[in-house]
Design an enzyme around this catalytic site. Sequence first.
Site, PDB file in Angstrom:
ATOM      1  N   GLU A 123      24.242  45.756  50.161  1.00 23.35           N
ATOM      2  CA  GLU A 123      25.500  45.141  50.817  1.00 23.35           C
ATOM      3  C   GLU A 123      25.526  46.016  52.031  1.00 23.35           C
ATOM      4  OE1 GLU A 123      28.981  45.496  48.611  1.00 23.35           O
ATOM      5  OE2 GLU A 123      29.895  43.937  49.763  1.00 23.35           O
ATOM      6  N   LYS A 170      29.894  36.429  51.556  1.00 23.56           N
ATOM      7  CA  LYS A 170      30.423  36.908  50.288  1.00 23.56           C
ATOM      8  C   LYS A 170      31.934  36.026  50.097  1.00 23.56           C
ATOM      9  CE  LYS A 170      31.961  41.183  48.078  1.00 23.56           C
ATOM     10  NZ  LYS A 170      31.899  42.673  48.339  1.00 23.56           N
ATOM     11  N   CYS A 230      27.531  41.742  45.621  1.00 26.06           N
ATOM     12  CA  CYS A 230      28.297  42.680  44.982  1.00 26.06           C
ATOM     13  C   CYS A 230      29.248  42.143  44.144  1.00 26.06           C
ATOM     14  CB  CYS A 230      28.955  43.606  45.845  1.00 26.06           C
ATOM     15  SG  CYS A 230      29.203  45.147  44.925  1.00 26.06           S
TER      16      CYS A 230
HETATM   17  C1  ACM Z   1      32.091  45.755  46.029  1.00 24.78           C
HETATM   18  O1  ACM Z   1      32.038  44.478  46.177  1.00 24.78           O
HETATM   19  N1  ACM Z   1      31.310  46.127  47.158  1.00 24.78           N
HETATM   20  C2  ACM Z   1      32.366  46.520  44.994  1.00 24.78           C
END
Ligand code: ACM
Length: 196
Positions: free
Chosen positions: A40, A111, A144
């Site tokens: 990420e 995301k 993530c």
């Molecule tokens: C995250 O979503 N970087 C913990």
Amino acid sequence: MGMRVGYIQFSPVFGEKGRNLERVSELVEGAEADLLVLPELFSTGYVFASKHELSRLSEPIPDGPTTRRLFEISAQKRVHLVAGIPERGGDGLYNSAVLVSPDRSFKVYRKAHLFREEKSYFRPGDTPFEVYSIGGARVGIIICFDWIFPEAVRVLSLKGAQIICQPSNLILPYCQDAMVTRAIENRVFVLSLIHI
Ligand code: ACM
């Protein structure tokens, strides 16, 4: 037909986009794979001091320098790459993952479930959970913290995903175990960070 897959795990240097890209280029050069997943926010690092700093480091997709360099690496090595980068969208900044392919096609996932301070900086993603065909495989993307909501991987698996690519900067200690659970409960393979 078999498919070789992997995860490029490394420590990005904060703000050093050129340096991080060249490190990735070296690591990809040494890998024999058809599909590789990067962390990420791999190009910039994760901990932004302000929205201004994030804005300065964010780029449009596909016309920003980071995606353009990823296209070159992908084409040279004939490898599909899934890479987390901060995206400057038309209406704001997104914590995004770009899938780039050797034929220079690309897909973007933004995301959905932002984690802690990310909520102050990024807009929540507005892209659906989609499945893409690459080589002989069907691939879905989460980023993530999306892992914590079982629905994300479940939707992708119901849409036919066989492999879940998860650009990650996993902070909570039990994420890796949870991703093993996501893999078992949905009968999918997962490409994610191994440990922190
Ligand atoms: C995250 O979503 N970087 C913990």
